[in-house]
Enzyme design. Structure first.
Site, PDB file in Angstrom:
ATOM      1  N   ASP A 106      70.490 -67.241-107.069  1.00 10.04           N
ATOM      2  CA  ASP A 106      70.952 -67.696-108.386  1.00 10.04           C
ATOM      3  C   ASP A 106      71.732 -66.573-109.073  1.00 10.04           C
ATOM      4  OD1 ASP A 106      69.555 -70.019-107.933  1.00 10.04           O
ATOM      5  OD2 ASP A 106      67.780 -69.341-109.033  1.00 10.04           O
TER       6      ASP A 106
HETATM    7  N1  URA Z   1      64.466 -69.102-105.540  1.00  4.02           N
HETATM    8  C1  URA Z   1      64.999 -69.201-106.781  1.00  4.02           C
HETATM    9  O1  URA Z   1      64.460 -69.872-107.634  1.00  4.02           O
HETATM   10  N2  URA Z   1      66.150 -68.560-107.014  1.00  4.02           N
HETATM   11  C2  URA Z   1      66.794 -67.790-106.119  1.00  4.02           C
HETATM   12  O2  URA Z   1      67.837 -67.209-106.413  1.00  4.02           O
HETATM   13  C3  URA Z   1      66.215 -67.681-104.825  1.00  4.02           C
HETATM   14  C4  URA Z   1      65.048 -68.358-104.564  1.00  4.02           C
END
Ligand code: URA
Length: 241
Positions: A106
């Site tokens: 993310d």
């Molecule tokens: N899980 C999440 O919620 N975000 C990420 O970036 C990776 C795994």
């Protein structure tokens, strides 16, 4: 044995244009096994050749593997019309090679991101069948306890009906941070699982992916090429069923 034209090999490094390569050869600046190359079209064995340009050895390995400590605020994408991406952290010659991130983090997640042009490896690392463990360090609101450990271990079903594979959860000493180990990579998965347990994630950092561990010497936004040993470990992964 894998015979390839010298100009193609040099061009695959992304360091020179075709025209620059022609000029380098014409001026005797390219050596193959110690001798100046006469024609850029000559073929050599990519796996064993020692190519030197201007006195420096050229790495002709077919693929490039880069470990990045992703900072917050960048997209895990190759391009975006409005927002900066992780590719913006790499020099132009690497961008030209067409590297892409293996899986996404993310925008606000930090930590280990592998960038490569090896599509086969990316496929292996992301395939749910391969069960490549990804370990995340999460800081949450509230305290993580044994009930949360059991819930994740049992395989959670999220509100929208998403079935998660059993996942590891290790509460850390301060109680409000933990290590989460996933064998898959669904959208916002760590955040959604912990939110479903009433422990919203405040920050998330990926520490490892299969055999690859984030280099503690890197700082957010910095990158390095994988070492020969790290590359060999990834190749082993590629070789397994
Ligand atoms: N899980 C999440 O919620 N975000 C990420 O970036 C990776 C795994």
């Amino acid at each position: 044995m894998s015979l390839e034209r010298i100009d193609k090999l040099l061009s695959s490094t992304g360091k020179w244009s075709r025209k620059e390569i022609k000029d380098l050869v014409r001026h005797g600046r390219v050596l193959v096994d110690g001798k100046a190359v006469a024609r850029a079209e000559e073929k050599v064995d990519r796996e064993t050749v020692c190519l030197i340009v201007d006195g420096k050895p050229v790495d002709c390995s077919p693929f490039v593997y880069v470990m990045l400590d992703k900072p917050a605020g960048l997209l895990s994408a190759t391009e975006d019309s409005r927002q900066p991406t992780v590719l913006d952290l790499l020099p132009p010659e690497l961008k030209r090679r067409g590297l892409f991130p293996v899986g996404r983090l993310d925008k606000d997640t930090t930590g280990l991101l592998l960038l490569t042009d090896d599509g086969g490896l990316a496929h292996q690392m992301l395939s749910p069948k391969k069960h490549v463990d990804k370990v995340y360090f999460a800081q949450v609101e509230g305290r993580v306890g044994p009930e949360d450990v059991s819930a994740l271990a049992g395989g959670m079903v999220l509100e929208d009906g998403l079935h998660c594979l059993p996942a590891g959860l290790e509460p850390l000493e301060d109680g409000s941070s933990c290590l989460v180990t996933l064998r898959e990579g669904k959208y916002h998965q760590v955040k959604r699982m912990l939110a479903a347990r009433g422990k919203p994630v405040l920050s998330l950092r990926r520490l490892s992916m299969g055999p690859l561990t984030l280099d503690r010497g890197l700082k957010p936004g910095k990158w390095r090429f994988l070492s020969a040993q790290e590359r060999a470990e990834l190749q082993r992964l590629k070789g397994t069923q």
